[in-house]
Design a protein around this motif. Sequence first.
Motif, PDB file in Angstrom:
ATOM      1  N   PRO A   1     -79.230  -1.175 -42.673  1.00  0.00           N
ATOM      2  CA  PRO A   1     -77.818  -0.808 -42.555  1.00  0.00           C
ATOM      3  C   PRO A   1     -77.512   0.624 -42.991  1.00  0.00           C
ATOM      4  O   PRO A   1     -76.608   1.247 -42.448  1.00  0.00           O
ATOM      5  CB  PRO A   1     -77.086  -1.805 -43.449  1.00  0.00           C
ATOM      6  N   HIS A   2     -78.252   1.134 -43.956  1.00  0.00           N
ATOM      7  CA  HIS A   2     -78.000   2.504 -44.414  1.00  0.00           C
ATOM      8  C   HIS A   2     -78.296   3.499 -43.298  1.00  0.00           C
ATOM      9  O   HIS A   2     -77.571   4.473 -43.114  1.00  0.00           O
ATOM     10  CB  HIS A   2     -78.854   2.833 -45.642  1.00  0.00           C
ATOM     11  N   LEU A   3     -79.347   3.262 -42.554  1.00  0.00           N
ATOM     12  CA  LEU A   3     -79.705   4.128 -41.431  1.00  0.00           C
ATOM     13  C   LEU A   3     -78.600   4.113 -40.389  1.00  0.00           C
ATOM     14  O   LEU A   3     -78.110   5.164 -39.977  1.00  0.00           O
ATOM     15  CB  LEU A   3     -81.029   3.672 -40.802  1.00  0.00           C
ATOM     16  N   TRP A   4     -78.183   2.910 -39.987  1.00  0.00           N
ATOM     17  CA  TRP A   4     -77.186   2.811 -38.921  1.00  0.00           C
ATOM     18  C   TRP A   4     -75.813   3.273 -39.364  1.00  0.00           C
ATOM     19  O   TRP A   4     -75.039   3.792 -38.561  1.00  0.00           O
ATOM     20  CB  TRP A   4     -77.142   1.394 -38.364  1.00  0.00           C
ATOM     21  N   HIS A   5     -75.495   3.109 -40.625  1.00  0.00           N
ATOM     22  CA  HIS A   5     -74.216   3.604 -41.135  1.00  0.00           C
ATOM     23  C   HIS A   5     -74.116   5.109 -40.927  1.00  0.00           C
ATOM     24  O   HIS A   5     -73.128   5.618 -40.388  1.00  0.00           O
ATOM     25  CB  HIS A   5     -74.074   3.257 -42.621  1.00  0.00           C
ATOM     26  N   ASP A   6     -75.145   5.840 -41.349  1.00  0.00           N
ATOM     27  CA  ASP A   6     -75.109   7.291 -41.218  1.00  0.00           C
ATOM     28  C   ASP A   6     -75.186   7.742 -39.767  1.00  0.00           C
ATOM     29  O   ASP A   6     -74.521   8.707 -39.379  1.00  0.00           O
ATOM     30  CB  ASP A   6     -76.244   7.923 -42.030  1.00  0.00           C
ATOM     31  N   VAL A   7     -75.971   7.061 -38.947  1.00  0.00           N
ATOM     32  CA  VAL A   7     -76.088   7.452 -37.537  1.00  0.00           C
ATOM     33  C   VAL A   7     -74.757   7.249 -36.807  1.00  0.00           C
ATOM     34  O   VAL A   7     -74.289   8.138 -36.088  1.00  0.00           O
ATOM     35  CB  VAL A   7     -77.235   6.678 -36.843  1.00  0.00           C
ATOM     36  N   VAL A   8     -74.131   6.101 -37.017  1.00  0.00           N
ATOM     37  CA  VAL A   8     -72.870   5.820 -36.314  1.00  0.00           C
ATOM     38  C   VAL A   8     -71.763   6.751 -36.782  1.00  0.00           C
ATOM     39  O   VAL A   8     -71.077   7.389 -35.974  1.00  0.00           O
ATOM     40  CB  VAL A   8     -72.466   4.339 -36.503  1.00  0.00           C
ATOM     41  N   TRP A   9     -71.569   6.868 -38.095  1.00  0.00           N
ATOM     42  CA  TRP A   9     -70.489   7.712 -38.597  1.00  0.00           C
ATOM     43  C   TRP A   9     -70.767   9.184 -38.349  1.00  0.00           C
ATOM     44  O   TRP A   9     -69.839   9.961 -38.098  1.00  0.00           O
ATOM     45  CB  TRP A   9     -70.202   7.433 -40.067  1.00  0.00           C
ATOM     46  N   GLY A  10     -72.028   9.585 -38.385  1.00  0.00           N
ATOM     47  CA  GLY A  10     -72.376  10.967 -38.061  1.00  0.00           C
ATOM     48  C   GLY A  10     -72.064  11.313 -36.622  1.00  0.00           C
ATOM     49  O   GLY A  10     -71.588  12.414 -36.314  1.00  0.00           O
ATOM     50  N   THR A  11     -72.301  10.358 -35.724  1.00  0.00           N
ATOM     51  CA  THR A  11     -71.981  10.578 -34.309  1.00  0.00           C
ATOM     52  C   THR A  11     -70.483  10.756 -34.115  1.00  0.00           C
ATOM     53  O   THR A  11     -70.040  11.644 -33.374  1.00  0.00           O
ATOM     54  CB  THR A  11     -72.492   9.400 -33.464  1.00  0.00           C
ATOM     55  N   ILE A  12     -69.701   9.935 -34.799  1.00  0.00           N
ATOM     56  CA  ILE A  12     -68.236  10.043 -34.672  1.00  0.00           C
ATOM     57  C   ILE A  12     -67.732  11.356 -35.272  1.00  0.00           C
ATOM     58  O   ILE A  12     -66.911  12.056 -34.662  1.00  0.00           O
ATOM     59  CB  ILE A  12     -67.549   8.821 -35.315  1.00  0.00           C
ATOM     60  N   VAL A  13     -68.220  11.703 -36.451  1.00  0.00           N
ATOM     61  CA  VAL A  13     -67.802  12.965 -37.096  1.00  0.00           C
ATOM     62  C   VAL A  13     -68.175  14.154 -36.218  1.00  0.00           C
ATOM     63  O   VAL A  13     -67.372  15.068 -36.009  1.00  0.00           O
ATOM     64  CB  VAL A  13     -68.431  13.093 -38.509  1.00  0.00           C
ATOM     65  N   ALA A  14     -69.400  14.160 -35.679  1.00  0.00           N
ATOM     66  CA  ALA A  14     -69.831  15.269 -34.821  1.00  0.00           C
ATOM     67  C   ALA A  14     -69.002  15.331 -33.548  1.00  0.00           C
ATOM     68  O   ALA A  14     -68.648  16.422 -33.082  1.00  0.00           O
ATOM     69  CB  ALA A  14     -71.315  15.126 -34.483  1.00  0.00           C
ATOM     70  N   GLY A  15     -68.676  14.185 -32.977  1.00  0.00           N
ATOM     71  CA  GLY A  15     -67.858  14.165 -31.757  1.00  0.00           C
ATOM     72  C   GLY A  15     -66.459  14.714 -31.987  1.00  0.00           C
ATOM     73  O   GLY A  15     -65.969  15.551 -31.218  1.00  0.00           O
ATOM     74  N   LEU A  16     -65.811  14.248 -33.050  1.00  0.00           N
ATOM     75  CA  LEU A  16     -64.463  14.744 -33.356  1.00  0.00           C
ATOM     76  C   LEU A  16     -64.494  16.224 -33.737  1.00  0.00           C
ATOM     77  O   LEU A  16     -63.620  16.999 -33.338  1.00  0.00           O
ATOM     78  CB  LEU A  16     -63.839  13.914 -34.480  1.00  0.00           C
TER      79      LEU A  16
END
Length: 124
Positions: free
Chosen positions: A87-102
């Motif tokens: 879960p730690h891996l996917w938490h950072d990947v998902v939220w990082g994708t959203i932050v980078a997109g915005l």
Amino acid sequence: MSTVARYTAGGNVVLGCWLIAAPFAFGTPAISRWTDVLVGLTVALVAGYNYDRARRRRPLSAVGAVLVTVLGLWLIVEPFVFGLEGPHLWHDVVWGTIVAGLGSYDAYIATITGRTLSFQSAIE
């Protein structure tokens, strides 16, 4: 400034605050925890600055928006650098994708607005 720019910058402020709190709530390993806290703090501060500029109908900071985008990309890569799993891996990947997109949308808007303003002032 567009309403969408306010929402994207404001969304990154909220995500930055989440990145500060989430590692403590989920028991993330120490190195990743402090990386998430520092990235979250920086994202919240820089995106907050851009939110304030958008609210006052001023051009967004392109440098700040690019910094937020780079930090979002770092969040995507960071779990693989530190060897996180689950879960730690996917938490950072998902939220990082959203932050980078915005952040990249804000950078695009800041660049377009900056060119438009300089073009208009050159005409006048």
